[in-house]
Design a protein around this motif. Structure first.
Motif, short mmCIF file in Angstrom:
data_model
loop_
_atom_site.label_atom_id
_atom_site.label_comp_id
_atom_site.label_asym_id
_atom_site.label_seq_id
_atom_site.Cartn_x
_atom_site.Cartn_y
_atom_site.Cartn_z
N GLN A 255 0.83 -1.20 0.00
CA GLN A 255 0.00 0.00 0.00
C GLN A 255 0.87 1.25 0.00
OE1 GLN A 255 -3.89 0.58 2.28
NE2 GLN A 255 -2.43 1.55 3.65
N ALA A 256 1.95 1.23 0.78
CA ALA A 256 2.83 2.38 0.86
C ALA A 256 3.54 2.63 -0.47
CB ALA A 256 3.86 2.18 1.97
N GLN A 257 3.87 1.57 -1.20
CA GLN A 257 4.50 1.74 -2.50
C GLN A 257 3.56 2.43 -3.49
OE1 GLN A 257 5.90 -2.48 -2.96
NE2 GLN A 257 7.76 -1.47 -3.67
N VAL A 258 2.31 2.07 -3.45
CA VAL A 258 1.34 2.73 -4.33
C VAL A 258 1.22 4.21 -3.98
CG1 VAL A 258 -1.09 2.82 -5.02
CG2 VAL A 258 0.04 0.60 -4.75
N ALA A 259 1.15 4.51 -2.68
CA ALA A 259 1.06 5.91 -2.25
C ALA A 259 2.27 6.70 -2.72
CB ALA A 259 0.93 5.98 -0.72
N ALA A 260 3.47 6.14 -2.57
CA ALA A 260 4.69 6.83 -2.99
C ALA A 260 4.72 7.01 -4.51
CB ALA A 260 5.91 6.06 -2.52
N ALA A 261 4.23 6.01 -5.25
CA ALA A 261 4.20 6.11 -6.70
C ALA A 261 3.26 7.23 -7.15
CB ALA A 261 3.76 4.77 -7.31
N LEU A 262 2.10 7.32 -6.53
CA LEU A 262 1.18 8.42 -6.86
C LEU A 262 1.80 9.76 -6.51
CD1 LEU A 262 -2.20 6.91 -5.58
CD2 LEU A 262 -1.45 7.14 -7.96
#
Length: 290
Positions: free
Chosen positions: A259-266
């Motif tokens: 989930q944190a990787q998706v947030a950082a990617a956005l």
């Protein structure tokens, strides 16, 4: 539960430049924005936007009241942010067209956080809450040591990197987050691999290459989602805040990392720092490929 964050609060002055300047080079910037930043503030906003209860412990000068108000707007508890005589911390950020950046930081009030403010915050904490710090404030080692003795789960984001600062908190840290360059520097300084530091969980971020988790009996790699980077400023703070929020909601580590990787990617796909951090619905609705 609650995440208690001893963290910096900065005014970020971001300049769009054609390329990052070299030694002695003068460049004309094409744009300028002022926003809320600082590793601590970014982390608090990220965790709050990920639906965690977050209390920020820090300091601003009289010129920083707008920053406290902005944190409050994002759902961060600001009762333990002191106003001191120092100027509010600030950062001058140059961002090139590829999203890479270089940053100059003036710590200001971030290194004048009163001990009384730190103590008052932890006096309200409960066993099982989480305490986190980064290397942009005073009092990190004392904060994490006290939190650990009070039964809180502790985390340290090892940036800006200083091996002595990391070494001073290692025995009181349950979760260590650092990037691959910092991991290599720490291993060289201590003569030990990050997997052998005695910290239960270590997360090494590797930018577009993903994340490596040392914990749970071994090492596990997580592939990063693919996005076109616009501005990488604050991506690591966003990742850390979302990881802590996920763990606070009793997510398994692997799920919290994803989930944190998706947030950082956005986050890197848009300009800005704290004001650009996505909320939980955006993260849950995102469809990003590896």
């Amino acid at each position: 539960m609650t995440i208690w964050n001893l963290g910096s609060i900065n005014a970020d002055f971001a300049y769009g430049v054609p390329r990052l300047p070299g030694p002695g080079e003068t460049l004309a910037a094409g744009s300028l924005t002022r926003g809320l930043g600082g590793k601590g503030a970014n982390l608090s906003v990220a965790a709050a936007r990920a639906a965690a209860r977050v209390v920020h412990v820090g300091a601003v000068g009289p010129d920083g009241r707008w920053a406290v108000e902005r944190l409050l707007e994002y759902g961060v508890d600001t009762r333990h942010i002191a106003e001191v005589g120092e100027v509010t911390g600030h950062a001058v950020i140059a961002v090139d067209p590829d999203g890479e950046n270089c940053i100059l930081i003036w710590p200001g009030a971030n290194v004048a956080i009163p001990e009384a403010a730190r103590d008052a915050a932890l006096a309200e904490a409960r066993v099982g809450d989480r305490a986190v710090a980064q290397n942009e404030t005073n009092g990190q080692a004392a904060w994490l040591g006290t939190a650990k003795r009070l039964g809180l789960s502790t985390a340290y984001v090892a940036a800006p990197f200083d091996p002595q600062a990391v070494g001073a908190v290692l025995e009181d840290v349950d979760l260590l987050i650092l990037n691959e360059v910092e991991a290599a520097q720490l291993e060289a300084a201590l003569g030990r691999r990050v997997s052998d530091l005695g910290v239960p969980d270590v997360l090494v971020t590797m930018g577009a290459a993903g994340v490596r988790w040392h914990g749970g009996g071994g090492a596990q790699d997580f592939v990063a989602p693919r996005v076109e980077a616009v501005d990488t400023t604050g991506a690591g703070d966003t990742f850390a805040g979302y990881v802590l929020a996920g763990l606070d909601r009793v997510m398994p580590m692997a799920q919290a990392i994803g989930q944190a990787q998706v947030a950082a990617a956005l986050m890197v796909a848009r300009p800005g720092t704290a004001d650009a951090i996505p909320d939980l619905k955006e993260v849950q609705d995102a469809r990003l490929g590896p």
